[in-house]
Design a protein around this motif. Structure first.
Motif, PDB file in Angstrom:
ATOM      1  N   SER A 104       0.831  -1.200   0.000  1.00 36.49           N
ATOM      2  CA  SER A 104       0.000   0.000   0.000  1.00 36.49           C
ATOM      3  C   SER A 104       0.870   1.255   0.000  1.00 36.49           C
ATOM      4  O   SER A 104       1.842   1.353   0.750  1.00 36.49           O
ATOM      5  CB  SER A 104      -0.905  -0.002   1.234  1.00 36.49           C
ATOM      6  OG  SER A 104      -1.696   1.164   1.284  1.00 36.49           O
ATOM      7  N   GLY A 105       0.549   2.204  -0.859  1.00 30.74           N
ATOM      8  CA  GLY A 105       1.296   3.453  -0.939  1.00 30.74           C
ATOM      9  C   GLY A 105       2.514   3.413  -1.834  1.00 30.74           C
ATOM     10  O   GLY A 105       3.231   4.406  -1.941  1.00 30.74           O
ATOM     11  N   SER A 106       2.758   2.299  -2.482  1.00 27.32           N
ATOM     12  CA  SER A 106       3.955   2.160  -3.317  1.00 27.32           C
ATOM     13  C   SER A 106       3.633   2.401  -4.786  1.00 27.32           C
ATOM     14  O   SER A 106       2.471   2.547  -5.181  1.00 27.32           O
ATOM     15  CB  SER A 106       4.551   0.761  -3.157  1.00 27.32           C
ATOM     16  OG  SER A 106       3.692  -0.212  -3.732  1.00 27.32           O
ATOM     17  N   SER A 107       4.682   2.429  -5.595  1.00 32.72           N
ATOM     18  CA  SER A 107       4.533   2.519  -7.041  1.00 32.72           C
ATOM     19  C   SER A 107       5.787   1.976  -7.695  1.00 32.72           C
ATOM     20  O   SER A 107       6.857   1.932  -7.074  1.00 32.72           O
ATOM     21  CB  SER A 107       4.286   3.960  -7.497  1.00 32.72           C
ATOM     22  OG  SER A 107       5.416   4.773  -7.206  1.00 32.72           O
ATOM     23  N   ALA A 108       5.658   1.568  -8.945  1.00 28.18           N
ATOM     24  CA  ALA A 108       6.798   1.053  -9.704  1.00 28.18           C
ATOM     25  C   ALA A 108       6.695   1.532 -11.143  1.00 28.18           C
ATOM     26  O   ALA A 108       5.639   1.402 -11.763  1.00 28.18           O
ATOM     27  CB  ALA A 108       6.833  -0.471  -9.645  1.00 28.18           C
ATOM     28  N   TYR A 109       7.787   2.118 -11.651  1.00 29.75           N
ATOM     29  CA  TYR A 109       7.867   2.562 -13.035  1.00 29.75           C
ATOM     30  C   TYR A 109       8.765   1.615 -13.810  1.00 29.75           C
ATOM     31  O   TYR A 109       9.896   1.344 -13.404  1.00 29.75           O
ATOM     32  CB  TYR A 109       8.475   3.961 -13.136  1.00 29.75           C
ATOM     33  CG  TYR A 109       7.609   5.083 -12.636  1.00 29.75           C
ATOM     34  CD1 TYR A 109       6.926   5.907 -13.536  1.00 29.75           C
ATOM     35  CD2 TYR A 109       7.495   5.355 -11.273  1.00 29.75           C
ATOM     36  CE1 TYR A 109       6.140   6.967 -13.079  1.00 29.75           C
ATOM     37  CE2 TYR A 109       6.705   6.401 -10.823  1.00 29.75           C
ATOM     38  CZ  TYR A 109       6.039   7.198 -11.724  1.00 29.75           C
ATOM     39  OH  TYR A 109       5.277   8.235 -11.267  1.00 29.75           O
ATOM     40  N   SER A 110       8.287   1.141 -14.944  1.00 29.03           N
ATOM     41  CA  SER A 110       9.120   0.297 -15.795  1.00 29.03           C
ATOM     42  C   SER A 110      10.080   1.151 -16.601  1.00 29.03           C
ATOM     43  O   SER A 110       9.919   2.370 -16.702  1.00 29.03           O
ATOM     44  CB  SER A 110       8.242  -0.518 -16.751  1.00 29.03           C
ATOM     45  OG  SER A 110       7.771   0.305 -17.808  1.00 29.03           O
TER      46      SER A 110
END
Length: 212
Positions: free
Chosen positions: A104-110
């Motif tokens: 929760s609260g995270s993100s990931a950019y490829s």
């Protein structure tokens, strides 16, 4: 009348120059949408990775889309991290042993991936490891047609349960497709949505509608 016609002709010519310049500017703005990848990257291989689910499209793995090289080629934030434990179908390889955890609260950019406008799809393996009400939102990152500024488009929202399963085939809505004109590369952002939402993903593939 002749003067008016001449003015219209000049106006059309100037408009054509502006459009051509904008397209040229967009083509020069492809390099490095984000810091983790090259906008000119194209995988040399393609496989029918999701054939077991009736999907005959040919897909290419995103740069480190199997997460076997840790966080390489990804920008991780908010606690997102590569963890031990692979999806059970081993789409990329029988020796694979890692996946990406998105709390929760995270993100990931490829990293950026080669792209051509047409019938393209993004697909990956996923499972819900947080709230049953949580979902996973995917954004498509593209360069602006004018000035090379980043544009974020809605790639869709998916949901799942605690069992590993393939995501739906994700693609942009028709109203967003025009934002991809002149684009030769795209990147993707994955974000859990909802209170205590958390997901685990693995083997992220793109059907880029582009010959590799």
């Amino acid at each position: 009348m002749a003067a008016v016609s001449a003015e219209k002709a000049i106006g059309r010519a100037l408009l054509g120059v502006v459009v051509i310049a904008a397209l040229a500017l967009a083509s020069t703005a492809q390099g490095g949408l984000i810091s983790t990848g090259s906008a000119s990257y194209c995988s040399p291989t393609a496989t029918q990775a999701f054939a077991s689910w009736g999907d005959q499209s040919a897909y290419t793995l995103l740069p480190n889309g199997s997460f076997e090289s840790g966080g390489t080629s990804w920008t991780l934030g908010g606690g997102a991290k590569v963890v031990a434990g692979n999806e059970p179908y081993f789409l990329n390889g029988r020796k694979d042993s890692h996946s990406l955890l998105l709390p929760s609260g995270s993100s990931a950019y490829s990293a950026t991936m080669c792209f051509a406008l047409g019938d393209w799809h993004l697909r990956f393996l996923m499972r819900n490891v947080g709230s049953q009400m949580g979902s996973l939102h995917i954004s498509v990152i593209v360069p602006s047609l004018l000035g090379g500024l980043l544009t974020v488009l809605d790639g869709g929202t998916v949901s799942g349960n605690g069992t590993w399963q393939p995501s739906p085939r994700l693609q942009l809505l028709l109203c967003n497709v025009t934002s991809l004109l002149g684009t030769q590369a795209v990147a993707f952002r994955f974000t859990p949505v909802g209170r205590d939402a958390a997901y685990q993903i693995d083997d992220v593939y793109l059907d880029p509608w582009k010959s590799t």
